[in-house]
Design an enzyme around this catalytic site. Structure first.
Site, PDB file in Angstrom:
ATOM      1  N   CYS D 155       0.812  -1.070   0.205  1.00 29.65           N
ATOM      2  CA  CYS D 155       0.882  -0.081  -0.085  1.00 29.65           C
ATOM      3  C   CYS D 155       0.772   1.716  -0.194  1.00 29.65           C
ATOM      4  O   CYS D 155       0.845   2.219  -0.493  1.00 29.65           O
ATOM      5  CB  CYS D 155      -0.981  -0.020   1.545  1.00 29.65           C
ATOM      6  SG  CYS D 155      -0.272  -0.296   2.364  1.00 29.65           S
ATOM      7  N   HIS D 248      -2.932   6.527   3.394  1.00 23.80           N
ATOM      8  CA  HIS D 248      -1.177   6.784   4.123  1.00 23.80           C
ATOM      9  C   HIS D 248      -0.796   8.255   2.839  1.00 23.80           C
ATOM     10  O   HIS D 248      -1.042   8.650   2.068  1.00 23.80           O
ATOM     11  CB  HIS D 248      -0.274   6.025   3.026  1.00 23.80           C
ATOM     12  CG  HIS D 248      -0.868   4.332   3.926  1.00 23.80           C
ATOM     13  ND1 HIS D 248      -1.691   4.103   4.515  1.00 23.80           N
ATOM     14  CD2 HIS D 248      -0.425   2.805   3.672  1.00 23.80           C
ATOM     15  CE1 HIS D 248      -1.546   2.721   4.976  1.00 23.80           C
ATOM     16  NE2 HIS D 248      -0.902   2.530   4.342  1.00 23.80           N
TER      17      HIS D 248
END
Lengths: 355, 355, 355, 355
Positions: D155, D248
């Site tokens: 990710c 993120h």
């Protein structure tokens, strides 16, 4: 309805948290076209995209709205608007809303100022749409033909009133003890300082318990040509602020006149429908109430967006050793409990021919 | 007391969250010397500093304790210990604690397993120290001369019982409706997954409401040579988990037999003292209860460390439209409500000559 | 030192977040006696306990200080004070601090206004205490005999400078890339709105990167009778605000002149000591730096209170594929990084005979 | 495409966090019909609605999927599926995925196990769709005609690679220093214990820095009939876990071969488009990258849902005193960075005629 046929509307207090929600919800509305935005002197004269420096929604400012010039909250700047939505702070809402009403516009207000005026309905759209029928009496009393004021309830009152309506209709409501855990978005912007809420709970919200103990009685009450009569039952409230962005959670203990089983209470919740659904209003949710049977629901993060924020999620119906039943409810405080509620109220008014 | 004269003690379940608190509180205790640590097979045979991989306290492992070799939770490994503190999981606590008791050790347990045994006292140290006086009867019933078991209450029950004791003593308690907002540390480690609590509240804690509705009745109850009799009043509980590290906040509505004024309730809270204070126990706080008169207190982050975690903070005493009074309370769930409570219970037992 | 012999001190900006920390740290100080509190017009004339409505510390206002009457920030109200600590906002700090200095008082300021004045030292007490030796030159330049100004660094600069000092002393520092994750307490009160930080990170703090890229060069630099010369190395900073109450975490990549092993870097960190320790100052920590060898440390919640907030925790020293080493550091932003740093600077000044 | 013509697909690891996202994204997909769900032995044999006890998405389990019976992760239970999406844990993913591939199914895997196999492409769908062209070579090497494996990246690598692709294409990339602040959803369920992240940051994610320093080199690299060749540039990574649910955030300092102006970098970001957009894939976002010019953006809560989670938001492009530019980026870690990325990879494969 084509663009040109839409009803022109404005938003008062457009740069605040509730005002931002109005803008977001009106960006692409099938009946209403947002054409005017009002805010404080500081913002007036700038395009909305520059004025709304505290925009905190998860979608960007709609481009067709970002270019609208913000004006002061005075009726002459809202030419052509049939109605305005008000997200004004209560320190100024009273007079401003009255001015817009007198200028012939319908005002759908999220502020508390006019909630207890004799002829002003306090409407939770999935609960007491019939209270809008007092509008002709309001207009007559004010000597107005087009202007009127409709208020929606405080955010925590709104969520509470939906299941209370169900319980009262089905079993007769006597009393309700409620403890809220309310989201920070309810406090506006900048609202709660972060140092007060990180790793913390604040067991107090100024004026909130008072509203929560009074408003549901008017909402569930009746009215005639002389105004409103409160429903006769008692509420006692404990209000807390928690580290949640959106979604008010409320723990209820309720005392009923009837003696239903747990299953009957759940069935009543699940089968509840409202006029807004039957009318097929644009913002009406598929279900007014979703009953979640999992033992640990509803939860703010998982359930606040049910029905795009217009559905109340109920869970944990179980017997109470002091009253009759305990249950937990969750509602979206800035959609159903604020801007969305006012918007659906306007849709109701339109459907009913008041606009 | 010099080091050699201190009473040797052990901790069962030493690597868990409650066990860690025991270790922290015993690191430098004037009466007790921590000499043995018990944990699961996985941890046994390692020095504590290696075994306690999930140490999550804000102080480092005390160096004199870090080097203690962890043993299995069997009495033969606790040679020389007069007593043990148990922070064991309830899945194993019952049998293990019984074994230590039979082996002649006093057991001060934070687990729920023995809380309702006929002769086992359930003690909140600032509330019902007198319940320890049943120990001789317990020992007689079990045919033991030195071994016995004392339990402390569930963390949310503990905090609740202190102000209820005050209200009951002063005005007679009839009923209590309580909604808790409990800290994540109460769930142990790893406990609550972070995805469940960030921007969220979980309105459910397995088994918690049941404990909260029962335990205070035993704690505020009476006893004789045949065991305990519950106090006669009703509690209804709603339990919630919130994004707070330590400190359980509880909103109460209470019904009293008497009719005190708000001021009299506050005065009763402020003037409450307990035996542990009069005895001058090492862990006894200066005040059992602090009344905070600010409208938005108590708050977990600001008030949990009052009295080093042994003081309950009370605030917002005000009339309740359904019962008599509403109030908000805050207690430290892993100090007074867990390890610290058990420790003060042991201090009480020592003072009373039971050790 | 008996009470009467303590040095009388005042606090400017006493009701703000840094001011509150000053009050807390001075409540029971062995050398200094807090006798005067200054704040804005709004607070002046009230006892501190009434003026400090935004008190947000985890201990209550010390009772001997709560009754002190707050005065305006003007020298005539600080009669008898040998020195003042300033937690003033930078919008007013510059002139006010100059006035106190001219009035003959030593000023230990947390504000940025005088940090780059020619003769004003910028002191991190565990790093460059020797910079205080410029004070006689400052006094001479200003024509003063008792008044002088000492500043401490920005909170994120402070934490950074301690390990940089170690690296520079031992191996020669060439460059540092730093990304900070800073606590909300660093923003004062009300500071960061909670809606901005719940379930969020804000990748920007106004003016912070600039300070972080400049201040360490002065702190690690040299001085002579003409003022200070920056140390020659480069810093590039990324500053972020995270949902942490206290404790600034910083990820560093550093480029060194020498080529030490990872073990040598760690040893250098662990063996670093400072003058404040050797002097035995009241606030000096046992260790300036603690190296935590666990792979997931330091962490704000667990490590910020190391050394009562005066110790910097370092961890994760490992090779960097672009520079030489990567490491993570943690410091308490309102103790070492603000009020505590200024306090230890005053202790240094006292020890050095400047007061 | 009518329902009957859709390609039948399955999900492996369907009850985990990534598996839940696959289910959510496939609920109403125009090209793919979800017909089989695989999970561990514990879940097999139950309808998905019962097996997915840890469902943590903000929408309920789609009713047409809730009734699918969960099977073990063995190919014979996925009869009729042309492809499977794998959200399996890396402890089992390697062998299971190989088995499905050998059984003739295409495997789109979010697990790390096969990312470095000689002929397995590591694809970020908005970056290196051309790497799918190695599939015929993979099939040839494995002696397969229909089965193949495609992996998507970790990710944090995914979000990083999008702007790095832009910079490399436009200006030539030499080096990147990156510090991540990663969401808890990236750790699966139960994942990060809440006590570790409330009021805290954890400066470590096991194995993450290694992946982040290697994966982008393969993704931005080239391939021929013998496999892949890494792009030649260096990355150094610091990985942190923060109290954010999704999204993120990464702070980058980049060194370029060219010498663009800040404005040129921003223009390159804004003008970047990818094949998935030109193909008009169902999941392709309107923009691969949104550049937000506000000084304090991107932010996880406000920007993660840009482009329904497929758009990377970039902000704060500014000069770096050590490298060339600093910038901040934000990507949705469980959509573009996990399940959504794999889904778009499958759409690419379909478009390219590989299915």
């Amino acid at each position: 309805m084509t663009e040109g046929q839409k009803i022109k509307v404005g938003v008062l207090g457009a740069t605040g948290m509730v005002g931002q929600r109005f803008v977001q919800l009106l960006a692409d509305h099938p009946w209403f076209e947002l054409t005017a935005l009002g805010a404080s002197e500081r913002s007036a004269g700038k395009p909305y995209v520059k004025a709304a420096v505290n925009w905190r929604q998860t979608s960007e400012i709609p481009s067709n709205i970002g270019s609208i010039m913000v004006s002061p909250c005075e009726p002459q700047h809202f030419d052509g608007c049939r109605l305005v939505f008000s997200g004004l702070d209560s320190s100024v809402a009273g007079e401003v809303e009255t001015a817009f009403c007198k200028a012939g516009m319908a005002v759908f207000s999220n502020s508390r100022n006019h909630r207890y005026d004799q002829y002003v309905p306090l409407v939770v759209p999935t609960v007491n749409d019939d209270h809008l029928d007092i509008i002709p009496a309001q207009q007559k009393a004010n000597g107005l033909t087009t202007g009127f004021i409709v208020t929606n309830a405080n955010c925590s009152s709104t969520g509470l009133t939906v299941p209370l309506k169900v319980l009262d209709d089905a079993f007769g409501l006597e009393a309700c003890m409620v403890t809220t855990m309310q989201a920070i978005s309810g406090a506006g912007f900048p609202g709660v300082p972060s140092i007060d809420i990180i790793d913390n709970v604040v067991p107090y919200i100024s004026g909130e318990e008072e509203k929560l103990e009074i408003e549901p009685k008017k909402i569930l009450g009746s009215f005639d040509q002389n105004g409103f009569t409160d429903k006769d039952f008692k509420i006692s409230a404990h209000c807390n602020r928690v580290a949640v962005s959106d979604g008010h959670l409320e723990c209820l203990s309720v005392k009923l006149k009837g003696s239903p089983t747990t299953e009957e209470v759940i069935t009543a919740m699940e089968s509840y429908t409202c006029e807004a659904q039957r009318m097929g209003l644009p913002s009406a949710p598929k279900q007014c109430i979703v009953y979640n049977e999992k033992p640990d629901r509803p939860q703010p993060r998982l359930d606040r967006d049910a029905g795009k924020g217009y559905t109340v999620t109920v869970g944990r119906v179980r017997p109470c050793s002091l009253f009759d039943f305990k249950l937990t409810i969750l509602s979206h405080n800035t959609i159903l409990g604020a801007a969305g509620g006012a918007l659906m109220n306007a849709e109701l008014a339109k459907y009913k021919g008041l606009l």
